[in-house]
Motif scaffolding. Sequence first.
Motif, PDB file in Angstrom:
ATOM      1  N   GLY A 154     -23.851  13.261  -6.032  1.00  0.00           N
ATOM      2  CA  GLY A 154     -23.414  13.653  -4.692  1.00  0.00           C
ATOM      3  C   GLY A 154     -23.189  15.151  -4.669  1.00  0.00           C
ATOM      4  O   GLY A 154     -22.392  15.657  -5.451  1.00  0.00           O
ATOM      5  N   ASN A 155     -23.893  15.864  -3.796  1.00  0.00           N
ATOM      6  CA  ASN A 155     -23.832  17.329  -3.821  1.00  0.00           C
ATOM      7  C   ASN A 155     -22.981  17.922  -2.704  1.00  0.00           C
ATOM      8  O   ASN A 155     -23.093  19.088  -2.383  1.00  0.00           O
ATOM      9  N   LYS A 156     -22.125  17.083  -2.106  1.00  0.00           N
ATOM     10  CA  LYS A 156     -21.212  17.585  -1.077  1.00  0.00           C
ATOM     11  C   LYS A 156     -19.958  16.720  -1.090  1.00  0.00           C
ATOM     12  O   LYS A 156     -19.899  15.692  -1.760  1.00  0.00           O
ATOM     13  N   VAL A 157     -18.962  17.161  -0.353  1.00  0.00           N
ATOM     14  CA  VAL A 157     -17.722  16.387  -0.267  1.00  0.00           C
ATOM     15  C   VAL A 157     -18.017  15.057   0.413  1.00  0.00           C
ATOM     16  O   VAL A 157     -18.621  15.005   1.490  1.00  0.00           O
ATOM     17  N   MET A 158     -17.596  13.981  -0.252  1.00  0.00           N
ATOM     18  CA  MET A 158     -17.888  12.632   0.212  1.00  0.00           C
ATOM     19  C   MET A 158     -16.593  11.829   0.274  1.00  0.00           C
ATOM     20  O   MET A 158     -15.587  12.205  -0.330  1.00  0.00           O
ATOM     21  N   PRO A 159     -16.608  10.672   0.978  1.00  0.00           N
ATOM     22  CA  PRO A 159     -15.444   9.785   0.921  1.00  0.00           C
ATOM     23  C   PRO A 159     -15.190   9.331  -0.514  1.00  0.00           C
ATOM     24  O   PRO A 159     -16.121   9.210  -1.324  1.00  0.00           O
ATOM     25  N   LEU A 160     -13.948   9.068  -0.842  1.00  0.00           N
ATOM     26  CA  LEU A 160     -13.588   8.652  -2.192  1.00  0.00           C
ATOM     27  C   LEU A 160     -14.402   7.446  -2.656  1.00  0.00           C
ATOM     28  O   LEU A 160     -14.840   7.387  -3.813  1.00  0.00           O
ATOM     29  N   ASP A 161     -14.621   6.476  -1.785  1.00  0.00           N
ATOM     30  CA  ASP A 161     -15.337   5.271  -2.185  1.00  0.00           C
ATOM     31  C   ASP A 161     -16.757   5.572  -2.665  1.00  0.00           C
ATOM     32  O   ASP A 161     -17.304   4.826  -3.488  1.00  0.00           O
ATOM     33  N   HIS A 162     -17.358   6.639  -2.177  1.00  0.00           N
ATOM     34  CA  HIS A 162     -18.686   7.021  -2.669  1.00  0.00           C
ATOM     35  C   HIS A 162     -18.635   7.274  -4.173  1.00  0.00           C
ATOM     36  O   HIS A 162     -19.515   6.810  -4.917  1.00  0.00           O
ATOM     37  N   TRP A 163     -17.624   7.999  -4.625  1.00  0.00           N
ATOM     38  CA  TRP A 163     -17.534   8.344  -6.039  1.00  0.00           C
ATOM     39  C   TRP A 163     -17.133   7.133  -6.877  1.00  0.00           C
ATOM     40  O   TRP A 163     -17.612   6.965  -8.004  1.00  0.00           O
ATOM     41  N   LEU A 164     -16.286   6.296  -6.337  1.00  0.00           N
ATOM     42  CA  LEU A 164     -15.922   5.084  -7.081  1.00  0.00           C
ATOM     43  C   LEU A 164     -17.145   4.201  -7.295  1.00  0.00           C
ATOM     44  O   LEU A 164     -17.368   3.677  -8.401  1.00  0.00           O
ATOM     45  N   GLU A 165     -17.960   4.075  -6.280  1.00  0.00           N
ATOM     46  CA  GLU A 165     -19.176   3.273  -6.412  1.00  0.00           C
ATOM     47  C   GLU A 165     -20.195   3.962  -7.322  1.00  0.00           C
ATOM     48  O   GLU A 165     -20.876   3.310  -8.122  1.00  0.00           O
ATOM     49  N   ALA A 166     -20.304   5.294  -7.215  1.00  0.00           N
ATOM     50  CA  ALA A 166     -21.261   6.029  -8.034  1.00  0.00           C
ATOM     51  C   ALA A 166     -20.964   5.885  -9.521  1.00  0.00           C
ATOM     52  O   ALA A 166     -21.879   5.902 -10.358  1.00  0.00           O
ATOM     53  N   PHE A 167     -19.683   5.742  -9.868  1.00  0.00           N
ATOM     54  CA  PHE A 167     -19.298   5.590 -11.269  1.00  0.00           C
ATOM     55  C   PHE A 167     -19.059   4.136 -11.665  1.00  0.00           C
ATOM     56  O   PHE A 167     -18.554   3.856 -12.749  1.00  0.00           O
ATOM     57  N   GLY A 168     -19.408   3.222 -10.774  1.00  0.00           N
ATOM     58  CA  GLY A 168     -19.312   1.812 -11.109  1.00  0.00           C
ATOM     59  C   GLY A 168     -17.895   1.279 -11.210  1.00  0.00           C
ATOM     60  O   GLY A 168     -17.662   0.273 -11.886  1.00  0.00           O
ATOM     61  N   LEU A 184      -7.232   4.746  -9.785  1.00  0.00           N
ATOM     62  CA  LEU A 184      -8.669   4.944  -9.675  1.00  0.00           C
ATOM     63  C   LEU A 184      -9.028   6.427  -9.777  1.00  0.00           C
ATOM     64  O   LEU A 184     -10.019   6.805 -10.430  1.00  0.00           O
ATOM     65  N   LEU A 185      -8.234   7.275  -9.166  1.00  0.00           N
ATOM     66  CA  LEU A 185      -8.454   8.718  -9.294  1.00  0.00           C
ATOM     67  C   LEU A 185      -8.300   9.164 -10.745  1.00  0.00           C
ATOM     68  O   LEU A 185      -9.038  10.046 -11.212  1.00  0.00           O
ATOM     69  N   ALA A 186      -7.357   8.573 -11.455  1.00  0.00           N
ATOM     70  CA  ALA A 186      -7.173   8.915 -12.867  1.00  0.00           C
ATOM     71  C   ALA A 186      -8.417   8.552 -13.672  1.00  0.00           C
ATOM     72  O   ALA A 186      -8.817   9.299 -14.584  1.00  0.00           O
ATOM     73  N   ARG A 187      -9.054   7.438 -13.356  1.00  0.00           N
ATOM     74  CA  ARG A 187     -10.278   7.051 -14.062  1.00  0.00           C
ATOM     75  C   ARG A 187     -11.416   8.027 -13.748  1.00  0.00           C
ATOM     76  O   ARG A 187     -12.187   8.409 -14.637  1.00  0.00           O
ATOM     77  N   LEU A 188     -11.538   8.429 -12.499  1.00  0.00           N
ATOM     78  CA  LEU A 188     -12.526   9.445 -12.155  1.00  0.00           C
ATOM     79  C   LEU A 188     -12.246  10.749 -12.897  1.00  0.00           C
ATOM     80  O   LEU A 188     -13.168  11.414 -13.391  1.00  0.00           O
ATOM     81  N   PHE A 189     -10.978  11.101 -12.973  1.00  0.00           N
ATOM     82  CA  PHE A 189     -10.603  12.352 -13.618  1.00  0.00           C
ATOM     83  C   PHE A 189     -10.926  12.318 -15.110  1.00  0.00           C
ATOM     84  O   PHE A 189     -11.341  13.325 -15.685  1.00  0.00           O
ATOM     85  N   GLN A 190     -10.740  11.178 -15.756  1.00  0.00           N
ATOM     86  CA  GLN A 190     -11.128  11.048 -17.162  1.00  0.00           C
ATOM     87  C   GLN A 190     -12.596  11.408 -17.355  1.00  0.00           C
ATOM     88  O   GLN A 190     -12.954  12.132 -18.292  1.00  0.00           O
ATOM     89  N   MET A 191     -13.448  10.878 -16.498  1.00  0.00           N
ATOM     90  CA  MET A 191     -14.880  11.156 -16.619  1.00  0.00           C
ATOM     91  C   MET A 191     -15.199  12.609 -16.299  1.00  0.00           C
ATOM     92  O   MET A 191     -16.078  13.224 -16.916  1.00  0.00           O
ATOM     93  N   LEU A 192     -14.465  13.174 -15.347  1.00  0.00           N
ATOM     94  CA  LEU A 192     -14.678  14.576 -15.017  1.00  0.00           C
ATOM     95  C   LEU A 192     -14.288  15.478 -16.180  1.00  0.00           C
ATOM     96  O   LEU A 192     -14.949  16.495 -16.441  1.00  0.00           O
TER      97      LEU A 192
END
Length: 221
Positions: A154-168, A184-192
């Motif tokens: 995703g190359n622009k600011v997206m809804p949070l659910d977009h990123w949750l789905e993108a990372f499975g 859920l944000l903490a899990r995204l942050f781990q990957m980041l």
Amino acid sequence: MFGIKKFLFKGGTPENLPGDVRSALEAWRESAAPALDGLHFHTRYRVIDVATTGTDPENDQLQGIATSSVFQASIVPGDTLYVDFPAGGEEGGAIERRLLAFLQLVDKGPLVTYHVPYVGGFLQRACKERLGVDFQPSWIDLAWLLPSMFPDKGNKVMPLDHWLEAFGLDVGSGRRNAMENSLLLARLFQMLLVRANGKGIDTAAKLIGESRASSFLRRIH
């Protein structure tokens, strides 16, 4: 019965706070912020989400604050806090004590959220009007950093659910609460953090700088 807006945002100042709250607040003010030049593995990041009655920090009401923690590349299960602000209101400095407990927990360290203007706006207003604190922590905004670090997803600011789905990640069904969102944000942050390390962005200070740069560059282009 006080409405939540009248009660929560009626304006606390150090002069009219209960004595114990005032003393604890002064101790918090005088405490030193942690260094931000250590490696991610040695830095405790607090991940924040809020529950509100709407999206406007100036006019809508804060109903709750949820925090989770990422430390040594792991989400710390017992290091969470949910502070709620009942619609009926509470007397005797209860709201101030809850806000103070939040400030003491985050301990002036780096904070992570999704859309800083929204989350930070509600927190700043509550802290200013209830405690007289100009709350301006070092924010890391996943809304801007995720497209910067993962342009293939995703190359622009997206809804949070977009990123949750993108990372499975399992987004479940129905509306999530603030505590679920913070985890859920903490899990995204781990990957980041893994991607940031690979790019040489290996400290909190560098990540905060990257977050600010990503926000600035994408806003002007």
